[in-house]
Design a protein around this motif. Structure first.
Motif, mmCIF file in Angstrom:
data_model
loop_
_atom_site.group_PDB
_atom_site.id
_atom_site.type_symbol
_atom_site.label_atom_id
_atom_site.label_comp_id
_atom_site.label_asym_id
_atom_site.label_seq_id
_atom_site.Cartn_x
_atom_site.Cartn_y
_atom_site.Cartn_z
ATOM 1 N N LEU A 1 0.831 -1.207 0.000
ATOM 2 C CA LEU A 1 0.000 0.000 0.000
ATOM 3 C C LEU A 1 0.864 1.255 0.000
ATOM 4 O O LEU A 1 0.565 2.230 -0.710
ATOM 5 C CB LEU A 1 -0.913 0.005 1.223
ATOM 6 C CG LEU A 1 -2.074 -0.993 1.220
ATOM 7 C CD1 LEU A 1 -2.771 -1.013 2.575
ATOM 8 C CD2 LEU A 1 -3.087 -0.649 0.124
ATOM 9 N N GLU B 1 3.839 1.613 -1.202
ATOM 10 C CA GLU B 1 4.420 1.773 -2.546
ATOM 11 C C GLU B 1 3.403 2.381 -3.504
ATOM 12 O O GLU B 1 3.732 3.271 -4.298
ATOM 13 C CB GLU B 1 4.896 0.417 -3.070
ATOM 14 C CG GLU B 1 5.568 0.490 -4.434
ATOM 15 C CD GLU B 1 6.068 -0.867 -4.910
ATOM 16 O OE1 GLU B 1 6.414 -0.965 -6.109
ATOM 17 O OE2 GLU B 1 6.097 -1.820 -4.104
ATOM 18 N N SER B 2 2.142 1.921 -3.396
ATOM 19 C CA SER B 2 1.098 2.475 -4.262
ATOM 20 C C SER B 2 0.860 3.951 -3.953
ATOM 21 O O SER B 2 0.698 4.767 -4.860
ATOM 22 C CB SER B 2 -0.209 1.691 -4.081
ATOM 23 O OG SER B 2 -0.060 0.367 -4.542
ATOM 24 N N SER C 1 3.492 6.220 -5.387
ATOM 25 C CA SER C 1 3.439 6.483 -6.835
ATOM 26 C C SER C 1 2.729 7.788 -7.155
ATOM 27 O O SER C 1 2.875 8.333 -8.253
ATOM 28 C CB SER C 1 2.710 5.333 -7.539
ATOM 29 O OG SER C 1 1.307 5.371 -7.253
ATOM 30 N N LYS D 1 -0.494 8.294 -7.524
ATOM 31 C CA LYS D 1 -1.718 8.230 -8.327
ATOM 32 C C LYS D 1 -2.984 8.538 -7.533
ATOM 33 O O LYS D 1 -3.970 9.005 -8.097
ATOM 34 C CB LYS D 1 -1.836 6.876 -9.012
ATOM 35 C CG LYS D 1 -1.971 5.675 -8.087
ATOM 36 C CD LYS D 1 -2.117 4.394 -8.912
ATOM 37 C CE LYS D 1 -2.146 3.158 -8.046
ATOM 38 N NZ LYS D 1 -2.331 1.923 -8.857
ATOM 39 N N THR D 2 -2.955 8.284 -6.224
ATOM 40 C CA THR D 2 -4.173 8.505 -5.441
ATOM 41 C C THR D 2 -4.452 9.977 -5.195
ATOM 42 O O THR D 2 -5.531 10.332 -4.711
ATOM 43 C CB THR D 2 -4.081 7.797 -4.069
ATOM 44 O OG1 THR D 2 -3.080 8.427 -3.265
ATOM 45 C CG2 THR D 2 -3.752 6.330 -4.239
ATOM 46 N N TRP E 1 -8.447 9.747 -10.110
ATOM 47 C CA TRP E 1 -8.356 8.456 -9.426
ATOM 48 C C TRP E 1 -9.404 8.357 -8.332
ATOM 49 O O TRP E 1 -10.103 7.360 -8.202
ATOM 50 C CB TRP E 1 -6.960 8.267 -8.832
ATOM 51 C CG TRP E 1 -6.786 6.925 -8.163
ATOM 52 C CD1 TRP E 1 -6.369 5.761 -8.747
ATOM 53 C CD2 TRP E 1 -7.066 6.603 -6.781
ATOM 54 N NE1 TRP E 1 -6.348 4.737 -7.817
ATOM 55 C CE2 TRP E 1 -6.785 5.220 -6.606
ATOM 56 C CE3 TRP E 1 -7.516 7.338 -5.700
ATOM 57 C CZ2 TRP E 1 -6.937 4.579 -5.384
ATOM 58 C CZ3 TRP E 1 -7.677 6.702 -4.476
ATOM 59 C CH2 TRP E 1 -7.396 5.346 -4.317
ATOM 60 N N VAL F 1 -4.530 5.521 0.580
ATOM 61 C CA VAL F 1 -4.669 4.084 0.325
ATOM 62 C C VAL F 1 -5.182 3.457 1.615
ATOM 63 O O VAL F 1 -4.929 3.960 2.711
ATOM 64 C CB VAL F 1 -3.344 3.439 -0.128
ATOM 65 C CG1 VAL F 1 -2.918 3.996 -1.476
ATOM 66 C CG2 VAL F 1 -2.248 3.645 0.906
ATOM 67 N N ASP G 1 -9.463 0.047 -7.225
ATOM 68 C CA ASP G 1 -8.056 -0.253 -7.475
ATOM 69 C C ASP G 1 -7.521 -1.110 -6.324
ATOM 70 O O ASP G 1 -7.255 -0.607 -5.234
ATOM 71 C CB ASP G 1 -7.295 1.076 -7.572
ATOM 72 C CG ASP G 1 -5.824 0.889 -7.913
ATOM 73 O OD1 ASP G 1 -5.318 -0.238 -7.800
ATOM 74 O OD2 ASP G 1 -5.164 1.887 -8.268
ATOM 75 N N SER H 1 -4.743 -2.395 -5.785
ATOM 76 C CA SER H 1 -3.380 -2.139 -5.315
ATOM 77 C C SER H 1 -3.366 -1.043 -4.252
ATOM 78 O O SER H 1 -2.371 -0.870 -3.552
ATOM 79 C CB SER H 1 -2.477 -1.726 -6.490
ATOM 80 O OG SER H 1 -2.820 -0.437 -6.976
ATOM 81 N N CYS H 2 -4.486 -0.329 -4.148
ATOM 82 C CA CYS H 2 -4.579 0.791 -3.201
ATOM 83 C C CYS H 2 -5.629 0.571 -2.124
ATOM 84 O O CYS H 2 -5.618 1.270 -1.098
ATOM 85 C CB CYS H 2 -4.914 2.087 -3.945
ATOM 86 S SG CYS H 2 -3.679 2.603 -5.138
#
Length: 488
Positions: A21, A23-24, A27, A29-30, A35, A144, A169, A171-172
């Protein structure tokens, strides 16, 4: 927890869940509106497409009536998501604030920054709503999330683990199933915020674990919610609203359900008759056979409620109900009158279909009774007396107060929902959930103009006069200091 610290579902251990989490989140993106909006739209689709599955899971976990599931869980969760999607851009927009003369020229703003990796541990009594509602706010704030549903409502927990990854998502946003070992493993990890809904005993364990990492917590707990009834009320309406707030809320298994009633000894017989009448109208002559009454969640809670009823100190105090069926895990709506304060039922949060009534000589004695106990999550007053109403709001310390009704404040997303003292820490619902999972980051913008030499050493007498006048708001002294008067 399985072998080698593995968590059920994805074969990850707790550390892997958090690192994945993180790592996500790293990134970036959240953080985008796109998103966040996509996840909220996915949850709305999930609710619409899986409504029957949600109803079935709650029926299996709690024998919850379909209408109660829709009104108290599905509709509120969907409305929360729709509101977040509608208001998201406004919530995300930095809040402009005025800057000070000391930093002129400049501009200032407060930016809502996502906290990062958050853990949500939800409760069994409203297993769908109390799981997904805080997730909605955490996502809207750009975080996340790891969701740990309650193992006491296993069908709903399994449903989340099965369907949620298909709509968001994964991954999150992760679902972690399990019981005490899994929860313990998760609490050993470093989180950026934890929201827990449940009881005070576990709340203390959550706080202790969070303290090791200085993790902030929101604790939605409970307590003994008092309900005061004055003698000037509309008796029919009052009885119906009390009855639906107590037994129409998971058969009393709700943190905001009325826990005990305070009324005058002269008015009590009328109130008791009205409550009996409402119970019969709602659930028939034999409530144990009613399809509109939830069962007790499991045998442990059934036994706990049985101990309250079997307490010798309340012998002869049951004036209505009291029937039990251990096989069906059902207890009828039960009224008790004039129970002693040192009885178990008045010392513990009931969280079930038992409703004690305490009588006083004067309704204003309610304040001494309420304030002698820990601060409740909710407090209710039925009256037409405006002075009594004003005193109740000013005098009673509670997470929330409702006048002439029960539990309805929970459904208003523009009101913060949370406790005070032992009934909880922090709040959520609507924008309050967004704020709970955001850091309010202060940002000050300056250009390269507007230099003031007085802020820099050496600190001459003239500079000291200037800064003293500036910082104390002494305009005359400021002007004199600028022009260097009086001259030494």
């Amino acid at each position: 927890m399985g072998e080698d610290g593995k968590l059920p579902g994805g074969g990850e251990n707790a550390g892997d869940v958090v690192s994945g989490l993180r790592e996500s989140f790293g990134s970036g993106k959240t953080r985008s509106y796109e998103w966040r909006a996509a996840q909220l739209k996915g949850i709305i689709r999930m609710i619409d497409e899986k409504e029957e599955d949600i109803v079935a899971a709650l029926k299996e976990d709690l024998s919850k009536p379909k209408l109660e599931t829709f009104v108290h869980e599905i509709s509120l969760a969907r409305s929360s998501c729709v509101l977040a999607l509608k208001e998201l851009k406004r919530w995300m927009k930095p809040e402009k604030v005025s800057s000070m003369l000391t930093s002129f020229p400049s501009s200032a703003e407060i930016v809502s920054d996502p906290l990062g990796v958050v853990l949500i541990i939800s409760a069994w009594n409203y297993p769908f709503l109390l799981s997904i509602d805080p997730v909605i706010g955490a996502i809207a704030a750009g975080n996340v999330v790891a969701l740990k549903p309650s193992e006491i409502s296993p069908s709903t927990s399994a449903l989340f683990a099965t369907i949620l990854p298909n709509y968001v998502d994964s991954s999150c946003i992760k679902v972690v199933e399990g019981s005490v070992p899994e929860t313990t493993a998760l609490l050993e990890q470093k989180w950026d915020k934890i929201l827990y809904t449940g009881n005070a005993k576990v709340g203390r364990l959550i706080m202790t674990a969070a303290a090791k990492h200085l993790t902030p917590v929101v604790l939605e707990l409970g307590g003994k919610c008092p309900l005061v009834v004055d003698s000037d009320v509309d008796l029919n309406v009052t009885a119906k609203r009390i009855a639906v707030g107590k037994w129409g809320s998971n058969n009393g298994q709700a943190c905001v359900a009325p826990d005990y009633i305070i009324t005058t000894s002269s008015f009590a017989p009328k109130l008791v008759d009205a409550l009996k009448n409402s119970i019969e109208k709602f659930y028939g002559e034999n409530p144990m056979e009613s399809e509109d009454l939830s069962r007790v969640v499991n045998s442990n809670h059934f036994a706990r409620l049985g101990r309250l009823l079997d307490d010798e100190k309340i012998h002869g105090k049951i004036i209505h109900g009291g029937e039990r069926d251990e096989k069906l895990l059902k207890i009828a709506p039960t009224l008790l009158l004039d129970v002693p304060d040192d009885s178990l039922i008045m010392q513990e949060e009931i969280f079930g279909p038992l409703l004690p009534i305490i009588t006083v000589d004067n309704v204003e004695e309610c304040f001494d009774v309420i304030n002698s106990k820990t601060k409740p999550l909710g407090a209710y007053l039925f009256t037409r007396n405006k002075k009594l109403e004003e005193k109740f709001v000013k005098t009673v310390s509670a997470g929330g107060i409702l006048i002439n009704d029960t539990i309805m404040h929970f459904a208003n997303p523009k009101l913060p929902f949370g406790g005070v003292g032992e009934s909880g820490i922090g709040s959520y619902h609507g924008k309050f959930t967004f704020d709970t999972f955001s850091h309010k980051k202060a940002v000050l913008h300056r250009s390269f103009v507007g230099e003031v030499s007085a802020r820099y050493p050496p600190y001459t007498a003239r500079k000291q006069k200037f800064l003293r006048a500036l910082l104390t708001g002494n305009i005359v002294g400021l002007i004199l200091a600028i022009f260097g008067w009086p001259r030494s």
